[in-house]
Design a protein around this motif. Structure first.
Motif, PDB file in Angstrom:
ATOM      1  N   GLN A 297       0.792  -1.317  -0.063  1.00 21.30           N
ATOM      2  CA  GLN A 297      -0.141  -0.044  -0.054  1.00 21.30           C
ATOM      3  C   GLN A 297       0.800   1.414  -0.057  1.00 21.30           C
TER       4      GLN A 297
ATOM      5  N   ARG B 261       0.595   4.008  -2.653  1.00 16.11           N
ATOM      6  CA  ARG B 261       0.368   5.681  -2.449  1.00 16.11           C
ATOM      7  C   ARG B 261       1.467   6.588  -3.165  1.00 16.11           C
TER       8      ARG B 261
ATOM      9  N   ARG C  27       0.749   6.542  -6.854  1.00 17.53           N
ATOM     10  CA  ARG C  27      -0.511   7.463  -7.031  1.00 17.53           C
ATOM     11  C   ARG C  27      -0.382   9.061  -6.913  1.00 17.53           C
TER      12      ARG C  27
ATOM     13  N   ASN D 225     -10.585  11.142  -8.348  1.00 17.72           N
ATOM     14  CA  ASN D 225     -10.244   9.818  -7.828  1.00 17.72           C
ATOM     15  C   ASN D 225      -8.738   9.527  -7.170  1.00 17.72           C
ATOM     16  N   GLU D 226      -7.969  10.298  -7.912  1.00 18.61           N
ATOM     17  CA  GLU D 226      -6.524  10.241  -7.231  1.00 18.61           C
ATOM     18  C   GLU D 226      -6.546  10.802  -5.841  1.00 18.61           C
TER      19      GLU D 226
ATOM     20  N   GLU E 109      -8.820  11.196  -3.640  1.00 20.30           N
ATOM     21  CA  GLU E 109      -9.578  10.208  -2.596  1.00 20.30           C
ATOM     22  C   GLU E 109      -8.485   8.801  -2.197  1.00 20.30           C
ATOM     23  N   ALA E 110      -7.939   8.574  -3.366  1.00 23.16           N
ATOM     24  CA  ALA E 110      -6.803   7.400  -2.837  1.00 23.16           C
ATOM     25  C   ALA E 110      -5.802   7.575  -2.203  1.00 23.16           C
TER      26      ALA E 110
END
Length: 349
Positions: free
Chosen positions: A305, A309, A312, A342-343, A345-346
């Motif tokens: 993860q 991150r 992203r 979207n990015e 939020e991710a």
């Protein structure tokens, strides 16, 4: 030999190949004489050494066996009387041109008539010169009135950084960057500019503090492009982020100033050819941006993860840069807005 090529037409032949009936030019300036006999004399070793040639009029000439002599075409003796008289032939040709009544043949061209005018020469095909290719549009930097939309920093750059970080106590990432920058900000240092842009991104993306982020980013936004691409990369990140923040808050005029500053270096190339090439390369990069799809999918497959991150985060930077450029030929602004959401939020999850 004294025979002139202008008065005598001859060819050369080796003396050993002479035969009766050939016409040879004797020494002097006379005509070619017909050979009646050829006698070859050998030297003491039995090798042909001398050729004795006798002509029709009784003359003789000695020729070395391996030398070349001029020979030509002649008329055999006694054959001259059988040839027609040249004068009679000319007179007959003249009489053929007129009839018994003295009328000139109409088929013969009249030298007294004026010559027909020359036909006009065909025109050469025109040379087609292709038009010069259009020069890429020049992006002029903002005017002084537009630059006035960017507020002056409230104090020194170090105090601006400390003020922005003071609202987020306990956030290690922000505090580490702020402490390092508080020791002194050198705008000629690439690492210092990178820390400023990282701080602005952390404040906006992670901590949702657009005002503090914009205050820090403005320390970079007013720096001009000096040709150093490493330093400009940090300024470019800050300009793209500032444009996004202002458009999200409705400050479209201020956002347009940041976008002009972002694109101003594109028009600094003075060579038209290089400017066109740079524009094509730049447009291709906008149409085919690197959005790190493979790296993100690989991190997801591995369950990493933290790596996902970070990738992203880089994708978000690329999308912000595209939006500051007004999109591209493959991704419009609406699609960019959706992907940026979207990015965000991710990354914030």
């Amino acid at each position: 030999m004294t025979h002139s090529p202008a008065t005598q037409q001859y060819r050369e032949k080796q003396a050993g190949d002479l035969q009766p009936g050939d016409f040879v030019y004797l020494p002097g300036d006379g005509p070619a004489e017909e050979i009646t006999s050829v006698d070859v004399q050998n030297d003491d070793y039995g090798v042909p050494a001398l050729v004795l040639v006798t002509t029709h009029d009784g003359g003789s000439v000695r020729i070395a066996a391996r030398s070349s002599v001029p020979v030509g075409d002649g008329v055999p003796a006694g054959a001259g009387s059988s040839l027609p008289d040249a004068g009679a032939a000319d007179a007959g040709a003249a009489d053929a041109g007129t009839s018994d009544s003295g009328v000139q043949d109409s088929s013969a061209p009249d030298s007294s008539s004026p010559a027909a005018p020359d036909a006009p020469a065909p025109a050469e095909p025109a040379v087609v010169v292709p038009p010069r290719p259009e020069a890429p549009p020049a992006y002029i930097g903002p005017s002084a009135e537009e630059m006035a939309l960017i507020p002056e920093p409230a104090g020194t750059p170090e105090s601006v950084v400390l003020a922005a970080a003071s609202n987020h106590k306990g956030k290690n990432g922000v505090q580490v960057l702020a402490d390092r920058l508080a020791k002194g900000i050198n705008t000629k240092s690439g690492s210092c500019l990178r820390d400023l842009s990282d701080l602005a991104f952390n404040l906006c993306v992670v901590l949702k503090d657009p005002d503090g982020s914009l205050a820090v980013a403005d320390l970079l936004n007013v720096l001009p492009f000096d040709g150093n691409l490493d330093r400009w990369a940090s300024i470019e990140r800050a300009l793209a982020l500032s444009s996004f923040i202002c458009r999200e808050s409705g400050q479209t005029e201020r956002a347009a100033v940041y976008e002009k500053l972002l694109r101003a270096p594109e028009s600094q190339e003075e060579d038209p050819f290089r400017a066109r090439i740079n524009a094509r390369v730049r447009q291709r990069a906008l149409n085919e941006p690197n959005l790190y799809d493979k790296e993100i999918f690989r991190a997801i497959d591995n369950g990493n993860q933290e790596a996902e991150r970070e990738w992203r985060f880089l994708r978000l930077e690329a999308l912000l840069f595209l939006r500051a450029h007004g999109g591209s030929e493959t991704i419009d602004e609406d699609e960019l807005g959706r992907r940026i959401g979207n990015e965000l939020e991710a990354v914030r999850a």
